[in-house]
Design an enzyme around this catalytic site. Structure first.
Site: not given
Length: 483
Positions: A393, A337, A334, A284, A200, A390
């Site tokens: 879900n 990473h 990014e 997240d 998310e 996280c």
């Protein structure tokens, strides 16, 4: 229940190719001109939507006919997606727009197993598709009283600055030695069946970018939506669904000090995310889109292995190109990473099976769309060693089931095969069910309604990869690393 309308657009190529033109994506030196002509097929129990669930386009690329199949990216927005901006006196204004009937699609080219597509159909067709290993971009020409579109390659866009654009992450910056050592191992085929994960994503747009787009929040929203749609497509091979949870535009002023020193700005943004943003909305990972020029030709920075950490699950991306596809590739990098991936050059001589991949330290020309074996190893090791909670879900969103439409080349709810013509010997056009005795109706591993034998070559190898082979149990041609 959302109803589906199958649409066919015939795109006729203009008699000549343009030599140079200024588009939203920049100055383009060479392009083809196509004109959409909409032809509507009869759907089943159709209720008109503004944007259809499935669409089909025909066009010519380099003089050859191409059929582009598109399906709405229904996982693009979370159910509680929000947009926030600030009034001139600094008041926070948050809305929850209806985004179910949106205009962003993923797709593929007919009879090209390696093809992909990510398209916005909001105002004409805009996005990219990959055909026979080449990436093409398409966008409206914006001519008065005309449906003309331009199709062109990325390398035909004039570059304003030829200096190499770099990611600011260094080899041992925020790295973990135990993770790095474990990632040197090649993955087994079983390990490369990545488990489903969901991110998310929160995107924050700084005040400099708001001014860059002439204080036009709607234009920024469209750009961000296109960007996340592209990112979502690039992460599909890793079985990661990217969902836009919130978009915040700093329309009044920056809420942190955005500095040209990228590491300083990343630290400030991480602190703000932990102390402010997370307390207002659950998500997240958060990335800051900025117009600032970072020192050292850096266009992005993120904390390695930071996913799910309150402060470290952040990244920075400079909106340095007018082409949204390029900026989407940077954010994809990014995010890599955040998910534990290192740069492909940092493998101590280990072969990564990719000349130009997403995790290269400098953006390639054209920008890469694939993750290397090294990146997949890093991601697998991150999941194994860190097990970030996280992203387990699935985001809240309205799950809509499409009403079946014959011949759209996507299997809808209740369909065993795509019906198409009544003369199809494998698929009953009236029921969209396989005929008695048939195992399949189409696919690279289907021959005369039966699965091809196990280990039959279904896709010839490219580069250092082995040939893809059928399993004998399905009509699909799995990638070699899925076997």
């Amino acid at each position: 229940m959302i109803q589906v309308l199958l649409v066919t657009i015939c795109l006729a190529v203009f008699p000549y190719q343009g030599s140079s033109i200024i588009l939203e994506s920049g100055n383009v030196n060479d392009y083809e001109v196509v004109y959409p002509r909409k032809v509507t097929a009869l759907p089943k129990r159709a209720v008109q939507q503004k944007y259809e669930d499935a669409m089909q386009y025909e066009l010519k690329v380099n003089g050859e006919p191409v059929v582009l199949h598109l399906e709405k990216n229904k996982g693009l927005f979370s159910e509680d997606y929000s947009e926030t901006h600030y009034s001139p006196d600094g008041r926070e204004i948050t809305t929850y727009p209806s985004v179910e009937d949106h205009c962003y699609y993923h797709g593929r080219i007919h009879n090209d197993a390696d093809s992909t597509a990510s398209i916005s159909a909001c105002d004409g067709l805009k996005g990219y598709f990959k055909l026979q290993g080449e990436t093409y971009l398409i966008e409206p020409l914006k001519l008065s009283d005309s449906e003309a579109h331009a199709v062109y390659k990325y390398e035909n866009i004039e570059k304003e600055d030829e200096a190499p654009k770099m990611c600011g992450v260094t080899q041992n910056w925020e790295s973990d030695e135990s993770i790095k050592k474990a990632s040197q191992l090649y993955l087994t085929p079983e390990q490369q069946r990545f488990p489903q994960r969901y991110i998310e994503l929160a995107i924050v747009v700084d005040h400099g970018m708001y001014k860059k787009y002439n204080h036009d929040s709607d234009k920024i929203k469209v750009r961000v939506h296109q960007m996340v749609n592209h990112i979502n497509e690039m992460y599909r091979p890793l079985n990661i669904a990217i969902t836009l949870s919130l978009l915040q535009i700093w329309s009044n002023k920056d809420l942190i000090t955005v500095k040209s020193a990228s590491n300083v700005t990343l630290n400030l943004f991480g602190n703000w995310r932990e102390t402010v943003l997370l307390k207002r909305r659950s998500h997240d990972c958060a990335h800051l889109l900025t117009d600032i020029n970072f020192t050292g030709n850096i266009i992005g920075l993120a904390y390695k292995q930071g996913m799910c950490n309150p402060k470290l699950s952040v990244g920075l991306v400079q909106d340095y190109s007018s082409n949204v596809f390029v900026v989407a590739v940077i954010m994809t990098h990014e995010l890599g990473h955040n998910l534990g991936m290192e740069h492909d050059e940092e493998k101590n001589g280990k072969k990564c099976n990719c000349k130009t991949c997403i995790m290269s330290p400098a953006i390639s020309d054209p920008p890469a769309q694939l993750f290397s074996d090294c990146s997949k190893n890093d991601y697998h090791t991150f999941l194994t060693n860190r097990n970030p909670q996280c992203i387990l879900n699935a985001p809240l969103r309205t799950d809509t089931v499409s009403t079946p439409v014959s011949g759209n080349e996507f299997l809808e709810a209740g369909e065993e095969c795509d019906c198409g013509s009544p003369s199809n010997p494998c698929c009953d056009a009236a029921t969209c069910k396989l005929r008695p005795g048939a195992q399949c109706a189409d696919g690279l591993c289907c021959d005369q309604c039966r699965f091809k034998k196990k280990r039959t070559i279904c896709r010839i190898a490219r580069g250092d990869f082995p040939d893809d082979r059928c399993t004998g149990l399905s009509n699909d041609c799995p990638r070699w690393n899925d076997l």
